[in-house]
Design an enzyme around this catalytic site. Structure first.
Site, PDB file in Angstrom:
ATOM      1  N   CYS A   1       6.831   4.918   0.339  1.00 16.36           N
ATOM      2  CA  CYS A   1       6.833   5.065  -1.007  1.00 16.36           C
ATOM      3  C   CYS A   1       7.957   4.433  -1.677  1.00 16.36           C
ATOM      4  CB  CYS A   1       6.622   6.472  -1.542  1.00 16.36           C
ATOM      5  SG  CYS A   1       6.839   6.437  -3.538  1.00 16.36           S
TER       6      CYS A   1
ATOM      7  N   GLU B   1       4.312   0.759   4.348  1.00 17.66           N
ATOM      8  CA  GLU B   1       3.204   1.298   4.526  1.00 17.66           C
ATOM      9  C   GLU B   1       1.869   0.440   3.961  1.00 17.66           C
ATOM     10  OE1 GLU B   1       1.240   5.621   3.124  1.00 17.66           O
ATOM     11  OE2 GLU B   1       3.089   5.531   4.343  1.00 17.66           O
TER      12      GLU B   1
END
Length: 469
Positions: A280, A314
């Site tokens: 994140c 990610e």
């Protein structure tokens, strides 16, 4: 007389289709019609009649007495806003097809049955149903703005703060410990007793007034949960994490005589099966357009180099995240090309040199038309003139990047950097500041996500800041 609006109806205005979901009792949530964007919202009188009824029945509420929550079709949800009835153009209303007709429309799942197993199809449908439920739950912003430090910031998205905080016009957040309260005076009282002036954990980077702290989600659970809740106000539909234990959080700060002010952060799994070096990423809106997005990305790659690993963010990346990463990858690759001979370069060599995964290198070079398939192999085609021109222009606006010489290794951590949170005797892991008595509110909702954002900011009066003793 205005036409009756029903669920699913659509209308157009100014060549733009917009959706509207109404939070009141005479228009059903989910209706679609057109509106005038960024319309000034007047102070609406909920009782415009000469003899106002203080307790109107649901059928006595009129459309023009309400504000409507508007989502603009084909635009990001961060642009959603409340509009008055006068901003809605009802003469462009398009009636929605009845549900019986919708049931007869082709279903994408049916097309896949011939090629997809029943188990995989069931899992796909279950995931799709969960996504729909999540989108419905987070459709409307529950908090309009926050006040953190000297900044008053408009929020972008829903965040699962406890319900008692959902109806406050402005959420007040302590910029050092990230605890939150509904009232300004509550946080001012909290600041008088709060001795925190920096994130917990280890300071792993310091360059002038910029520092990076490595925070263990297991050792500093409350801080990391509050960080996730705060960041979700500026992050959209990503994975929700109720357990921060498996993550490290790297918090970027700017330091002055008052303390270390949070700028942004990124998180990464302690053990990533897919070798992701970032889960994140967020730059808080008040620090947008200052180069911190790419600085945070560069920190993640410098840590990968320190760990002797090849890293990648990610997936999937958001649209904004993809732009930031593509810009960073281009900058790094072009500076490699300008300093290396083409004959000495290969995809694997570049990957080892930069810690960027080969797939990310190939996708970036493909977007630049600088890689081709030749005899079953990827071949880099470097336009030296283009590379030199890019690097010359880059000198005029230096990119803020992490400098490896300021990144500390494990043996260089200061002995006093690691701090654990105080134990709080409450019935849960609470992050809210209660009353002046300092009671903690229970909170078990935590969110983590994967996007880089920025937003609108209004400067505040600064009275909220507490003096450092």
């Amino acid at each position: 007389m205005h036409p009756m609006i029903e669920t699913g109806d659509t209308i157009d205005v100014n060549s733009t289709s917009m959706g509207i979901s109404a939070q009141q009792k005479t228009i059903i949530v989910g209706k679609k019609l057109s509106a005038l964007p960024r319309y000034p919202i007047p102070n609406l009188d909920p009782n415009p009649n000469p003899n106002p009824n203080p307790n109107p029945k649901p059928n006595e509420l009129r459309d023009k007495d309400c504000l409507y929550y508007v989502h603009y079709v084909d635009f990001d949800r961060r642009l959603d806003e409340w509009l008055p009835y006068s901003a809605l153009l009802l003469d462009t209303l398009q009636k929605a097809p009845p549900e019986s007709e919708l049931a007869l429309q082709p279903n994408s799942h049916k097309k896949r049955r011939c090629t997809t197993g029943s188990a995989a199809l069931g899992a796909s449908m279950a995931l799709e149903q969960l996504e729909k439920e999540h989108e419905e739950m987070t459709k409307v912003k529950n908090i309009t703005k926050i006040r953190i430090g000297k900044w008053e910031v408009d929020t972008w998205y829903f965040s699962p703060y406890p319900l008692e905080y959902a109806d406050c016009a402005c959420l007040h957040v302590c910029e050092f410990c990230l605890k939150y309260a509904k009232k300004k005076n509550t946080v001012i009282a909290h600041r008088q007793s709060c001795k925190v002036r920096r994130p917990p954990g280890k300071e792993i980077y310091r360059e002038n007034n910029v520092s990076v702290f490595e925070v263990d989600g297991k050792r500093n659970k409350m801080y990391c949960q509050n960080l996730c809740l705060l960041s979700k106000l500026f992050l959209d539909h990503k994975t929700l994490y109720y357990d921060v234990d498996p993550f490290f959080f790297y918090v970027i700060t700017e330091t002055d005589d008052k303390g270390a002010h949070i700028v942004g952060y990124f998180s990464k799994e302690k053990e990533s099966v897919n070798e992701y070096n970032l889960a994140c990423i967020l730059t808080f809106p008040q620090f947008q357009r200052s180069g911190y997005g790419k600085f945070i990305i560069s920190v993640s790659y410098e840590i990968s180099k320190r760990e002797d690993r090849i890293g990648s963010p990610e997936k999937p990346l958001s649209d904004l995240g993809k732009l930031s990463y593509r810009s960073y990858w281009t900058y790094v690759l072009f500076h490699v090309f300008v300093n290396k001979e083409a004959k000495d370069l290969g995809i694997n060599e570049i990957s080892k040199l930069t810690s960027i995964r080969t797939e990310d290198i190939i996708s970036t070079l493909q977007s630049l038309n600088m890689v081709k398939m030749w005899r079953g192999q990827w071949v880099i085609h470097i336009d030296k003139a283009r590379v030199r021109d890019y690097c010359e222009k880059a000198k005029g606006k230096a990119m803020r990047l992490c400098k490896s010489e300021y990144l500390r290794h494990d043996e260089e951590y200061m002995s006093g950097d690691e701090e654990e949170e105080e134990e709080v005797e409450v019935g849960g892991t609470g992050g809210g500041v209660g009353g002046v008595r300092g009671e903690m509110e229970t909170n078990t909702n935590v969110v983590s996500s994967n996007i880089n954002v920025s937003g609108g900011v209004r400067g505040a009066d600064g009275k909220f800041e507490a003096k450092v003793k």
